[in-house]
Design a protein around this motif. Structure first.
Motif, short mmCIF file in Angstrom:
data_model
loop_
_atom_site.label_atom_id
_atom_site.label_comp_id
_atom_site.label_asym_id
_atom_site.label_seq_id
_atom_site.Cartn_x
_atom_site.Cartn_y
_atom_site.Cartn_z
N ALA A 91 -41.50 94.43 -15.73
CA ALA A 91 -41.86 94.33 -17.14
C ALA A 91 -41.58 95.63 -17.88
O ALA A 91 -41.77 96.72 -17.32
CB ALA A 91 -43.35 93.99 -17.25
N ASP A 92 -41.18 95.50 -19.13
CA ASP A 92 -40.95 96.69 -19.96
C ASP A 92 -42.22 97.14 -20.67
O ASP A 92 -42.22 98.14 -21.36
CB ASP A 92 -39.80 96.47 -20.95
N GLU A 93 -43.31 96.36 -20.47
CA GLU A 93 -44.63 96.77 -20.97
C GLU A 93 -45.70 96.02 -20.18
O GLU A 93 -45.44 94.97 -19.59
CB GLU A 93 -44.78 96.51 -22.46
N ALA A 94 -46.90 96.58 -20.15
CA ALA A 94 -48.01 95.98 -19.40
C ALA A 94 -48.44 94.67 -20.04
O ALA A 94 -48.24 94.44 -21.24
CB ALA A 94 -49.18 96.95 -19.34
N GLY A 95 -49.03 93.79 -19.24
CA GLY A 95 -49.50 92.51 -19.76
C GLY A 95 -50.33 91.78 -18.72
O GLY A 95 -50.76 92.36 -17.71
N ALA A 108 -52.99 90.90 -13.82
CA ALA A 108 -52.65 92.02 -14.72
C ALA A 108 -51.49 92.77 -14.09
O ALA A 108 -51.47 93.03 -12.89
CB ALA A 108 -53.86 92.94 -14.89
N TYR A 109 -50.49 93.10 -14.91
CA TYR A 109 -49.35 93.87 -14.41
C TYR A 109 -49.10 95.05 -15.33
O TYR A 109 -49.43 95.03 -16.52
CB TYR A 109 -48.10 92.98 -14.28
N GLU A 110 -48.55 96.10 -14.77
CA GLU A 110 -48.23 97.31 -15.51
C GLU A 110 -46.75 97.32 -15.87
O GLU A 110 -45.98 96.50 -15.37
CB GLU A 110 -48.57 98.55 -14.67
N GLU A 111 -46.36 98.26 -16.71
CA GLU A 111 -44.94 98.47 -16.99
C GLU A 111 -44.26 98.87 -15.70
O GLU A 111 -44.84 99.61 -14.89
CB GLU A 111 -44.78 99.56 -18.05
N GLY A 112 -43.09 98.36 -15.47
CA GLY A 112 -42.36 98.66 -14.23
C GLY A 112 -42.36 97.44 -13.33
O GLY A 112 -42.42 96.31 -13.79
N THR A 113 -42.32 97.69 -12.03
CA THR A 113 -42.24 96.61 -11.06
C THR A 113 -43.52 96.56 -10.24
O THR A 113 -44.02 97.59 -9.79
CB THR A 113 -41.03 96.82 -10.13
N SER A 114 -44.04 95.35 -10.05
CA SER A 114 -45.25 95.15 -9.24
C SER A 114 -45.16 93.80 -8.54
O SER A 114 -44.37 92.94 -8.92
CB SER A 114 -46.51 95.22 -10.11
N GLU A 115 -45.96 93.65 -7.50
CA GLU A 115 -45.97 92.41 -6.72
C GLU A 115 -47.38 91.85 -6.67
O GLU A 115 -48.33 92.60 -6.46
CB GLU A 115 -45.46 92.72 -5.31
N HIS A 116 -47.50 90.53 -6.87
CA HIS A 116 -48.81 89.89 -6.92
C HIS A 116 -48.77 88.60 -6.11
O HIS A 116 -47.80 87.85 -6.18
CB HIS A 116 -49.18 89.57 -8.38
N GLU A 117 -49.84 88.34 -5.35
CA GLU A 117 -49.93 87.14 -4.53
C GLU A 117 -51.05 86.25 -5.04
O GLU A 117 -52.14 86.74 -5.37
CB GLU A 117 -50.20 87.49 -3.07
N ILE A 118 -50.77 84.95 -5.09
CA ILE A 118 -51.80 83.97 -5.45
C ILE A 118 -51.64 82.76 -4.53
O ILE A 118 -50.58 82.55 -3.93
CB ILE A 118 -51.72 83.51 -6.93
N THR A 119 -52.70 81.98 -4.42
CA THR A 119 -52.64 80.68 -3.74
C THR A 119 -53.35 79.66 -4.62
O THR A 119 -54.24 80.00 -5.40
CB THR A 119 -53.31 80.70 -2.35
N VAL A 120 -52.92 78.41 -4.49
CA VAL A 120 -53.54 77.32 -5.22
C VAL A 120 -53.93 76.27 -4.18
O VAL A 120 -53.10 75.86 -3.36
CB VAL A 120 -52.57 76.71 -6.26
N ASP A 121 -55.21 75.89 -4.19
CA ASP A 121 -55.74 75.01 -3.16
C ASP A 121 -55.82 73.54 -3.55
O ASP A 121 -56.17 72.71 -2.72
CB ASP A 121 -57.13 75.50 -2.72
N ARG A 122 -55.54 73.22 -4.80
CA ARG A 122 -55.61 71.82 -5.25
C ARG A 122 -54.24 71.35 -5.71
O ARG A 122 -53.55 72.06 -6.44
CB ARG A 122 -56.60 71.68 -6.41
N PRO A 123 -53.86 70.14 -5.31
CA PRO A 123 -52.56 69.62 -5.75
C PRO A 123 -52.55 69.34 -7.26
O PRO A 123 -53.59 69.10 -7.85
CB PRO A 123 -52.39 68.32 -4.96
N GLY A 124 -51.37 69.39 -7.82
CA GLY A 124 -51.18 69.11 -9.24
C GLY A 124 -50.17 70.07 -9.83
O GLY A 124 -49.56 70.87 -9.12
N VAL A 125 -50.00 70.02 -11.14
CA VAL A 125 -49.11 70.94 -11.83
C VAL A 125 -49.97 72.02 -12.48
O VAL A 125 -50.89 71.73 -13.22
CB VAL A 125 -48.27 70.22 -12.90
N VAL A 126 -49.67 73.26 -12.13
CA VAL A 126 -50.45 74.41 -12.58
C VAL A 126 -49.53 75.32 -13.39
O VAL A 126 -48.47 75.72 -12.90
CB VAL A 126 -51.03 75.19 -11.37
#
Length: 143
Positions: A91-95, A108-126
């Protein structure tokens, strides 16, 4: 419709305005059909660095923010219930990204490069979206 009169040559048969329009459009229709046939094919679109990829048991998606524009932009990604989604954010700015799962998740991410992990436990469109600026980044099809 014109009728053939005995003794006249077929080229001399009067043609209505509608008939002339059809005659004029015929070459255009043929050209368009040939162009569409040439474009059609079974080839897959080339993969880009933005395409989801699998690493081990995880699905990895590169997310880029440049100003108010996100890439991907509403792309649908298949994800298994409980499977890890890794978002590589550049990202060119935080968000912040919002994952509208149950329970909801915020990234939440900062300006630059970052890595984030998530999981979703219920089926459907998220939806994974940004509220500032408003943008649907991903649609996770969880099965």
């Amino acid at each position: 419709m014109a009728t053939l009169v005995r003794g006249t040559h077929p080229k001399e048969i009067p043609v209505s305005g509608r008939g002339r329009a059809r005659q004029a459009l015929a070459p255009v229709v043929l050209l368009l059909a040939a162009g569409l046939a040439a474009c059609g094919g079974d080839a897959e679109p080339p993969a880009t660095s933005q395409s989801p990829r699998t690493e081990g048991d995880s699905v990895v998606v590169e997310v880029t923010r440049e100003g108010d524009t996100f890439t991907p932009n509403g792309e649908r990604v298949d994800l298994g219930t409980g499977q890890t989604l890794v978002l590589e954010v550049t990202a060119d700015e935080a968000g912040e990204l919002h994952v509208h799962s149950t329970p909801e998740q915020d990234i939440a991410y900062e300006e630059g490069t970052s890595e984030h992990e998530i999981t979703v436990d219920r089926p459907g469109v998220v939806e994974v979206e940004s509220h500032d600026p408003d943008s649907i980044v991903l649609q996770l099809e969880v099965r």
